[in-house]
Design a protein around this motif. Structure first.
Motif, PDB file in Angstrom:
ATOM      1  N   SER A 158       0.824  -1.202   0.000  1.00 52.93           N
ATOM      2  CA  SER A 158       0.000   0.000   0.000  1.00 52.93           C
ATOM      3  C   SER A 158       0.862   1.257   0.000  1.00 52.93           C
ATOM      4  O   SER A 158       0.503   2.265  -0.620  1.00 52.93           O
ATOM      5  N   TRP A 159       2.006   1.232   0.684  1.00 51.18           N
ATOM      6  CA  TRP A 159       2.892   2.397   0.663  1.00 51.18           C
ATOM      7  C   TRP A 159       3.298   2.738  -0.769  1.00 51.18           C
ATOM      8  O   TRP A 159       3.293   3.911  -1.166  1.00 51.18           O
ATOM      9  N   LEU A 160       3.653   1.702  -1.528  1.00 49.43           N
ATOM     10  CA  LEU A 160       4.093   1.928  -2.904  1.00 49.43           C
ATOM     11  C   LEU A 160       2.968   2.526  -3.749  1.00 49.43           C
ATOM     12  O   LEU A 160       3.206   3.417  -4.578  1.00 49.43           O
ATOM     13  N   ALA A 161       1.750   2.051  -3.526  1.00 50.16           N
ATOM     14  CA  ALA A 161       0.617   2.581  -4.283  1.00 50.16           C
ATOM     15  C   ALA A 161       0.286   4.005  -3.868  1.00 50.16           C
ATOM     16  O   ALA A 161      -0.045   4.854  -4.717  1.00 50.16           O
ATOM     17  N   LEU A 162       0.345   4.294  -2.586  1.00 50.20           N
ATOM     18  CA  LEU A 162       0.057   5.651  -2.118  1.00 50.20           C
ATOM     19  C   LEU A 162       1.075   6.651  -2.675  1.00 50.20           C
ATOM     20  O   LEU A 162       0.714   7.762  -3.071  1.00 50.20           O
ATOM     21  N   ALA A 163       2.338   6.246  -2.722  1.00 49.17           N
ATOM     22  CA  ALA A 163       3.365   7.124  -3.283  1.00 49.17           C
ATOM     23  C   ALA A 163       3.149   7.330  -4.779  1.00 49.17           C
ATOM     24  O   ALA A 163       3.267   8.451  -5.292  1.00 49.17           O
ATOM     25  N   ALA A 164       2.818   6.252  -5.498  1.00 50.68           N
ATOM     26  CA  ALA A 164       2.574   6.370  -6.939  1.00 50.68           C
ATOM     27  C   ALA A 164       1.340   7.214  -7.213  1.00 50.68           C
ATOM     28  O   ALA A 164       1.307   7.994  -8.184  1.00 50.68           O
ATOM     29  N   THR A 165       0.317   7.100  -6.369  1.00 47.42           N
ATOM     30  CA  THR A 165      -0.899   7.897  -6.545  1.00 47.42           C
ATOM     31  C   THR A 165      -0.604   9.382  -6.368  1.00 47.42           C
ATOM     32  O   THR A 165      -1.088  10.221  -7.138  1.00 47.42           O
ATOM     33  N   THR A 166       0.190   9.709  -5.355  1.00 51.75           N
ATOM     34  CA  THR A 166       0.555  11.115  -5.133  1.00 51.75           C
ATOM     35  C   THR A 166       1.269  11.689  -6.345  1.00 51.75           C
ATOM     36  O   THR A 166       0.979  12.803  -6.789  1.00 51.75           O
ATOM     37  N   GLU A 167       2.205  10.919  -6.903  1.00 54.67           N
ATOM     38  CA  GLU A 167       2.918  11.396  -8.093  1.00 54.67           C
ATOM     39  C   GLU A 167       1.971  11.544  -9.279  1.00 54.67           C
ATOM     40  O   GLU A 167       2.042  12.528 -10.029  1.00 54.67           O
ATOM     41  N   ALA A 168       1.086  10.562  -9.479  1.00 53.07           N
ATOM     42  CA  ALA A 168       0.182  10.606 -10.624  1.00 53.07           C
ATOM     43  C   ALA A 168      -0.734  11.820 -10.560  1.00 53.07           C
ATOM     44  O   ALA A 168      -0.958  12.505 -11.567  1.00 53.07           O
ATOM     45  N   LEU A 169      -1.276  12.111  -9.382  1.00 54.62           N
ATOM     46  CA  LEU A 169      -2.152  13.281  -9.235  1.00 54.62           C
ATOM     47  C   LEU A 169      -1.372  14.574  -9.436  1.00 54.62           C
ATOM     48  O   LEU A 169      -1.871  15.526 -10.062  1.00 54.62           O
ATOM     49  N   SER A 170      -0.141  14.632  -8.923  1.00 52.52           N
ATOM     50  CA  SER A 170       0.686  15.813  -9.127  1.00 52.52           C
ATOM     51  C   SER A 170       1.017  15.998 -10.600  1.00 52.52           C
ATOM     52  O   SER A 170       0.973  17.113 -11.131  1.00 52.52           O
ATOM     53  N   ASP A 171       1.337  14.900 -11.272  1.00 50.96           N
ATOM     54  CA  ASP A 171       1.651  14.956 -12.695  1.00 50.96           C
ATOM     55  C   ASP A 171       0.455  15.454 -13.506  1.00 50.96           C
ATOM     56  O   ASP A 171       0.617  16.195 -14.487  1.00 50.96           O
ATOM     57  N   ALA A 172      -0.743  15.061 -13.074  1.00 47.37           N
ATOM     58  CA  ALA A 172      -1.968  15.496 -13.754  1.00 47.37           C
ATOM     59  C   ALA A 172      -2.413  16.887 -13.320  1.00 47.37           C
ATOM     60  O   ALA A 172      -3.391  17.421 -13.867  1.00 47.37           O
ATOM     61  N   ALA A 173      -1.716  17.478 -12.331  1.00 45.76           N
ATOM     62  CA  ALA A 173      -2.115  18.767 -11.748  1.00 45.76           C
ATOM     63  C   ALA A 173      -3.573  18.720 -11.304  1.00 45.76           C
ATOM     64  O   ALA A 173      -4.360  19.627 -11.578  1.00 45.76           O
ATOM     65  N   LEU A 174      -3.898  17.650 -10.608  1.00 43.14           N
ATOM     66  CA  LEU A 174      -5.284  17.393 -10.217  1.00 43.14           C
ATOM     67  C   LEU A 174      -5.381  17.229  -8.715  1.00 43.14           C
ATOM     68  O   LEU A 174      -4.677  16.395  -8.124  1.00 43.14           O
ATOM     69  N   ASP A 175      -6.247  18.005  -8.083  1.00 40.55           N
ATOM     70  CA  ASP A 175      -6.523  17.880  -6.661  1.00 40.55           C
ATOM     71  C   ASP A 175      -7.952  17.376  -6.509  1.00 40.55           C
ATOM     72  O   ASP A 175      -8.908  18.115  -6.776  1.00 40.55           O
ATOM     73  N   PRO A 176      -8.143  16.110  -6.090  1.00 37.91           N
ATOM     74  CA  PRO A 176      -9.504  15.582  -5.968  1.00 37.91           C
ATOM     75  C   PRO A 176     -10.397  16.413  -5.058  1.00 37.91           C
ATOM     76  O   PRO A 176     -11.624  16.421  -5.232  1.00 37.91           O
ATOM     77  N   ALA A 177      -9.805  17.137  -4.097  1.00 33.60           N
ATOM     78  CA  ALA A 177     -10.615  17.947  -3.178  1.00 33.60           C
ATOM     79  C   ALA A 177     -11.337  19.078  -3.906  1.00 33.60           C
ATOM     80  O   ALA A 177     -12.324  19.623  -3.381  1.00 33.60           O
ATOM     81  N   GLU A 178     -10.873  19.430  -5.093  1.00 31.59           N
ATOM     82  CA  GLU A 178     -11.497  20.496  -5.849  1.00 31.59           C
ATOM     83  C   GLU A 178     -12.629  20.008  -6.760  1.00 31.59           C
ATOM     84  O   GLU A 178     -13.264  20.809  -7.441  1.00 31.59           O
ATOM     85  N   LEU A 179     -12.868  18.697  -6.762  1.00 25.07           N
ATOM     86  CA  LEU A 179     -13.910  18.113  -7.609  1.00 25.07           C
ATOM     87  C   LEU A 179     -15.013  17.527  -6.745  1.00 25.07           C
ATOM     88  O   LEU A 179     -14.793  17.197  -5.568  1.00 25.07           O
ATOM     89  N   PRO A 180     -16.203  17.349  -7.292  1.00 26.27           N
ATOM     90  CA  PRO A 180     -17.250  16.647  -6.541  1.00 26.27           C
ATOM     91  C   PRO A 180     -16.756  15.255  -6.156  1.00 26.27           C
ATOM     92  O   PRO A 180     -16.264  14.501  -7.006  1.00 26.27           O
ATOM     93  N   ALA A 181     -16.857  14.928  -4.886  1.00 24.62           N
ATOM     94  CA  ALA A 181     -16.267  13.691  -4.376  1.00 24.62           C
ATOM     95  C   ALA A 181     -16.784  12.461  -5.111  1.00 24.62           C
ATOM     96  O   ALA A 181     -16.050  11.499  -5.343  1.00 24.62           O
TER      97      ALA A 181
END
Length: 415
Positions: free
Chosen positions: A74-97
């Motif tokens: 799970s650590w590896l996935a959480l780290a990869a998810t953080t990078e993927a969202l940063s790469d996409a310049a996407l903050d899920p908190a700014e979208l309808p959940a």
């Protein structure tokens, strides 16, 4: 009008490096990252080699409380998810959940956490496991932790189809986009490197027992002797095309245009190599759903399991779909990382997208002299040139077959 699913973010935690850029540089260098296992002492096992994620420190990616509650997988996935969202310049908190989902793949769950807790259970007077055993070892733990961490409330899930799961998760993400989701996190990671996990893998009879990292994993080669395990994988941000355009996404790496999945209809038997027929059906379904003919594919990333019988049936299936002398080129980098199971096919997608972005086809790893029946159009050195359409294939133990088609986005007007 059909909603189109595109990939706008890539996150990688793999033996080839932390981050998509590091992974891509290692692939282009053809640098082998398979080495002796360090996560535990493998000296009592016939298999001692694996691909480990280098220099990964959980404290760099998540807080201490979450690290205690979760497994390295799970650590590896959480780290990869953080990078993927940063790469996409996407903050899920700014979208309808409810518009953001996570659909990932897993097959082995939290092995290192489970190993530690089971040793406590059977070796201590308390005869108990820690409070987090049930949620850290569970195969859906990573999806759960990703959705909690990022506040995702869209319909989410986990797919279990061994090495085919990384592709299945992306196909499911594309279906979710077409049904109304704005963003889906997909892909997967694995961390199958513990004594318990290795013992389970040894039962398959597919692992190489060689001790030379350069000879241990050689898919399609006449010297093939099985594969070695590895950890890590990739997480991809899959997004509805118009949504990505409207918010000004910095990257649109490619579009998920077709996918196909089949099953051999029987469990794997010793000495068997799976079904070339059903594997080929998955590829044809992917082509059909993309509206493509075989000659429209520029490059194929095969499953490349490294077991001679399976390599032969894979080559047979590829020739049946693309012809005996296909224009389509074939490459694989699994020999550099070990077999990452669910994470491996997701990592292949990340590699394919970077190939399309930079117009570079990375050379095949581990193939020097193709075995009889495995003669394919392998890319033997890096090549530059237009790369518009790529197929990624994967097979899972006990008969799972999946195929995915990625295309460069050249038009934003309709399907």
């Amino acid at each position: 009008m059909t909603r189109r699913a595109v990939i706008t973010g890539i996150g990688v935690t793999a033996p080839t490096g932390l981050g998509a850029a590091a992974h891509w540089e290692t692939v282009l260098r053809g640098e082998n990252r398979v080495d002796r296992i360090t996560l535990f002492d493998p000296s009592g096992y016939p298999v001692t080699l694996a691909g480990e994620v280098p220099g990964f420190a959980p404290e760099d990616h998540l807080d201490g409380r979450l690290a205690v509650q979760t497994d390295r997988w799970s650590w590896l996935a959480l780290a990869a998810t953080t990078e993927a969202l940063s790469d996409a310049a996407l903050d899920p908190a700014e979208l309808p959940a409810a518009s953001v989902s996570a659909t990932m793949a897993s097959s082995s769950g939290g092995n290192l956490f489970g190993q530690r807790e089971l040793q406590r259970l059977w070796s201590s007077p308390a005869r108990a496991v820690g409070a987090y055993q049930s949620i850290a070892w569970f195969y859906a733990a990573t999806v759960g932790q990703v959705t909690i961490r990022h506040g995702l409330k869209g319909h989410s899930g986990v797919l279990c189809s061994e090495s085919a799961g990384g592709l299945d998760s992306l196909a499911q993400a594309a279906r979710s986009i077409r049904r109304g989701s704005a963003v889906v996190l997909a892909g997967g990671t694995e961390s199958p490197l513990s004594p318990y996990a290795l013992a389970c893998q040894l039962r398959s009879g597919r692992l190489s027992e060689r001790t030379d990292p350069d000879r241990a994993y050689r898919p399609f080669d006449e010297d093939a002797d099985g594969h070695v395990p590895g950890e890590g994988g990739a997480v991809l941000v899959v997004e509805e095309l118009q949504h990505a355009l409207d918010r000004g996404a910095p990257h649109i790496y490619g579009e998920l245009t077709g996918w196909g999945a089949t099953h051999d209809g029987e469990l794997d038997r010793p000495g068997a190599g799976g079904s070339a027929h059903h594997y080929g059906r998955a590829m044809r379904r992917a082509l059909e759903s993309s509206g493509l003919q075989p000659d429209g594919v520029d490059l194929v990333f095969p499953d490349a399991v490294g077991v001679p019988a399976y390599d032969r049936t894979e080559a047979e299936a590829l020739r049946a779909v693309f012809g005996d002398a296909p224009r389509t080129r074939v490459t694989s980098q699994k020999a550099l990382t070990g077999r990452l199971y669910q994470g491996g096919s997701a990592l292949d997608v990340a590699t394919a997208l970077q190939s399309m972005r930079y117009g570079i086809v990375p050379p095949v790893a581990g193939v020097e002299r193709p075995a009889p029946g495995c003669e394919l159009n392998f890319v033997t050195e890096a090549r530059r040139g237009p790369l518009d359409t790529v197929m990624v294939n994967a097979r899972g133990f006990d008969g799972f077959n999946s195929s995915l088609v990625l295309r460069k986005v050249t038009s934003t007007e309709g399907p």
